[in-house]
Design an enzyme around this catalytic site. Structure first.
Site, mmCIF file in Angstrom:
data_model
loop_
_atom_site.group_PDB
_atom_site.id
_atom_site.type_symbol
_atom_site.label_atom_id
_atom_site.label_comp_id
_atom_site.label_asym_id
_atom_site.label_seq_id
_atom_site.Cartn_x
_atom_site.Cartn_y
_atom_site.Cartn_z
ATOM 1 C CG PHE A 1 -1.855 1.230 1.168
ATOM 2 C CD1 PHE A 1 -3.039 1.157 0.451
ATOM 3 C CD2 PHE A 1 -1.525 2.414 1.789
ATOM 4 C CE1 PHE A 1 -3.882 2.267 0.362
ATOM 5 C CE2 PHE A 1 -2.361 3.525 1.716
ATOM 6 C CZ PHE A 1 -3.544 3.446 1.005
ATOM 7 C CG ASP B 1 6.081 3.809 1.391
ATOM 8 O OD1 ASP B 1 6.113 4.591 2.353
ATOM 9 O OD2 ASP B 1 5.051 3.621 0.705
ATOM 10 C CE LYS C 1 0.352 7.276 6.366
ATOM 11 N NZ LYS C 1 -0.860 7.987 5.955
#
Length: 405
Positions: free
Chosen positions: A146, A231, A260
């Site tokens: 994801f 990632d 984030k």
């Protein structure tokens, strides 16, 4: 089980449902205020936040040092665009590059933008540095990944909810099983520019690869002159008890993708971080963002990096993560079938006999605990790194009681 909400909450939920596109299915709680690890709804009920906005709130809600940096910058300068220089971007980029041990930073806003930027950089590097034939570059990705929700990214997702009905999809991505280094080695050919992986897969349910996997990926990429892109948007910046999840195996990727928590939980901020020989392939005019690298985000990001540089939050996440793991392990066989923990990040697989993940999340909501379900039977736990051991104990007791119902 369906959780009821008060009249004011119901009215606000109805208004949202009537006028906001239904691209989410939130739990029936309407947050109004928050501080630290606690969220308060519109009627004054408090909830322990065990999601922290998918790790965007690593430092908790309204951390005083981050708010102070934002307030100070709000009074000075918030946006210039990259058409001009600003006095906050340089210090932020310098500090972040040092934290990562790299030369250059390319600032963006969201995690998906960081991934898209990483893809562009990898392709440009493949053509301009490695000599891959024009328009032939490929990137190896992992099953269960994801990386975001743009059309390019969902094209190489194997989750039907994220993938289906959004094609046609961009070519150039090769799938391998997650955690299988031999499969990565076998998939590399003369067109391979990069391997793009999450060191720990978050959306899939906090899936931790086998010990040594990341070291093997590093070795394979080095041997074949292929970029290793990590990632770390969810796993990085202290979440797993290290600055980066790659640090768990002493591995340094060629490219970090960050986001984030980099924005301190108050604004979107992401970045691609790499050395000059990689990020240097991008030329003026080839990539950009109106808000990327804006002075407000840079001031907040600088404060976040300064907080991480002390190591305090990494140490807390490691110690409290061990405490969390011990507590969750006691639930195995009592409504839980498996637990995966890395620092203050856990995937908890619920026994189908106890209910589906969504049902458990709703029951926990009624007990004042916020979690999120994924893939049917798993709930994810990722509290702010400022949580206390006593709060972890209280949360585990609420989970125990829900599972015992």
């Amino acid at each position: 089980m369906s959780t009821t909400v008060d009249d004011l909450g119901a009215q606000l939920i109805a208004a949202e449902s009537a006028h906001v596109a239904h691209n989410y299915h939130p739990l029936p709680v309407v947050a109004a205020r928050a501080e630290g690890v606690w969220v308060t709804d519109v009627e004054g009920k408090r909830y322990l936040d065990l999601l922290s906005a998918y790790s965007a709130l690593n430092f908790g809600h309204g951390h005083p040092a981050i708010l102070a940096a934002a307030r100070e910058q709000l009074e000075r300068l918030t946006l210039t665009s990259r058409a001009f220089h600003n006095d906050r971007l340089g210090p932020f980029a310098t500090a972040l590059a040092q934290l990562c041990g790299k030369d250059l930073v390319l600032p963006m806003n969201t995690g998906a933008e960081a991934v898209e930027t990483g893809i562009k950089v990898a392709r440009a590097w493949g053509y301009r540095s490695k000599g891959i034939a024009p328009d032939a570059a490929t990137i190896i990705v992992a099953d269960g990944n994801f990386h975001g929700r743009t059309t390019t990214i969902v094209g190489f997702s194997d989750d039907p909810v994220a993938h289906d009905d959004f094609g046609p999809y961009a070519p150039g991505f090769v799938h391998v099983p997650y955690g299988d280094a031999d499969a990565i080695a076998a998939a590399i050919d003369e067109t391979t520019a990069a391997v793009l992986i999450e060191p720990i897969q978050g959306e899939a349910g906090v899936v931790i690869p086998p010990e040594g996997f990341l070291r093997r990926v590093r070795e394979i990429c080095t041997a074949h002159n292929v970029l290793f892109i990590a990632d770390e948007i969810q796993s990085g910046l202290g979440r797993v008890g290290e600055t980066f999840a790659c640090d768990r195996e002493g591995v340094v990727p060629d490219v970090y993708l960050l986001g984030k928590a980099l924005g301190g939980g108050i604004l979107p901020l992401s970045a691609v971080v790499a050395d000059e020989d990689v990020l240097g392939v991008i030329r003026p005019g080839e990539h950009g963002s109106t808000f990327g690298g804006n002075p407000l985000a840079s001031a907040v990001g600088l404060r976040v990096v300064e907080m991480l540089a002390s190591g305090e939050f990494q140490t807390r996440a490691k110690a409290l993560g061990e405490h969390l793991a011990q507590g969750l392990d006691t639930l195995i066989g009592h409504g839980v079938t498996a637990v995966r923990v890395a620092g203050l990040w856990a995937g908890v697989d619920i026994d189908p006999a106890a209910g589906r993940g969504r049902e458990i999340a709703e029951k926990l909501l009624a007990r004042g605990v916020l979690v999120k379900d994924t893939h049917g039977q798993t709930i994810r736990i990722a509290p702010p790194l400022t949580i206390r051991a006593t709060e972890i104990d209280w949360a585990i007791e609420q989970i125990r009681r829900v599972l015992a119902d």
